[in-house]
Scaffold this motif. Structure first.
Motif: not given
Length: 328
Positions: A322, A49, A326
């Motif tokens: 990120t 990720h 998430d």
């Protein structure tokens, strides 16, 4: 959890340079005896990720990783380039970074806290500033100056202090590998942090046995093991956690099921086998960056994958995005 430090190290941590002898009761008990290597990072290892925080902290150490997060990408890459040169110089200097050199660097960064504690001790105990710490220097600074035969004549529990002194001297002699009674920085590190050095393993085991083996039969019985953890008050019912520890002793500590722990079993307990975390991370970074698959890294290959090795303002911002994505 860290192994019980030497009396000297405990003194350093507790007295901050004040005069006085270490306490005979100093030192953690129970599970504090067990040394297990700390993780390279508490961040998730989640490269897929785009979150390289684990790799950054593993490669740089946690505090230095924070410093890199404040740098521009250009500054971060420039500093990484200097680290690459340093890794190669510390190895064979052939212009490439091998797996062994990468592993050695990661292990080095992860031991920064140990080097800091040794530096504090060094400044205190190298009293003649000759670049080495002699046993006499260490003994006198820790326990005070005494004429031969008059050791601890001015304290109530003189015999206890004599045992403490003998124990520290024995550990010093094992750490002093060349036997010259003068500790180099590496030898003082072994004295203060014996759990980090294979040649100090036997002294760690011996000290643990001495602490726990109250009947002096050379073994740790279950009652001796429990006594190190818990002291019951008269008429008090034994807590459930103590009963659990008894079961742990039978199931996991007493490996050969003979009812007590010998030196080998004590070693397995306080210095348990561990995965070589720096090697695992070095393999990971090599695999992800070795573009020509020759089993080594050029400076260009490392800089080409720089954001996996180190952070910057840009990568830190990207990782924040990120994590936010998430969470959503």
């Amino acid at each position: 959890m860290m192994w019980r430090a030497s009396l000297l190290l405990l003194l350093l941590l507790l007295r901050h340079g004040a005069q006085g002898k270490p306490s005979p009761d100093a030192g953690p008990h129970g599970q504090g005896r067990v040394h297990q290597a700390a993780p390279l990072s508490d961040a998730p290892h989640d490269d897929s990720h785009g979150n390289f925080q684990y790799d950054h902290e593993a490669f740089l150490g946690r505090e230095v990783a924070k410093e890199f997060d404040q740098l521009t990408p250009e500054e971060s890459q420039a500093r990484l380039g200097r680290i690459v040169d340093r890794m190669d110089r510390a190895g064979d200097g052939d212009g490439w970074v091998s797996l062994a050199e990468l592993r050695a660097w990661i292990a080095h960064t992860q031991q920064r806290h140990i080097r800091d504690s040794v530096s504090a001790a060094w400044d205190t105990y190298d009293t003649d500033r000759d670049g080495r710490v002699g046993w006499e220097e260490l003994r006198n600074a820790t326990y005070g100056h005494y004429a031969p035969g008059e050791e601890f004549h001015d304290v109530e529990d003189a015999e206890t202090y004599k045992k403490m002194l003998a124990r520290d001297e024995r550990r010093f002699r094992v750490a002093d590998q060349d036997g010259d009674s003068m500790a180099t920085r590496e030898e003082l590190t072994a004295f203060l942090h014996p759990e980090e050095f294979p040649h100090m393993r036997d002294i760690v085991i011996a000290e643990t046995l001495e602490d726990l083996d109250r009947n002096k039969d050379g073994y740790v019985q279950v009652e001796e093991y429990i006594a190190d953890l818990y002291s019951a008050e008269p008429g008090e019912e034994e807590p459930a956690w103590v009963q659990t520890e008894r079961q742990q002793f039978r199931d996991f500590r007493d490996l050969n099921k003979d009812g007590h722990l010998d030196g080998s079993e004590v070693g397995h307990w306080v210095l348990p086998p561990a995965q070589d975390q720096p090697l695992v991370e070095a393999n990971h970074l090599l695999h992800e960056s070795d573009m020509d698959k020759d089993g080594r890294l050029s400076k260009a290959e490392i800089l080409g994958n720089w954001n996996m090795f180190v952070g910057s303002q840009a990568t830190n911002y990207g990782e924040d995005l990120t994590r936010h994505h998430d969470e959503l």
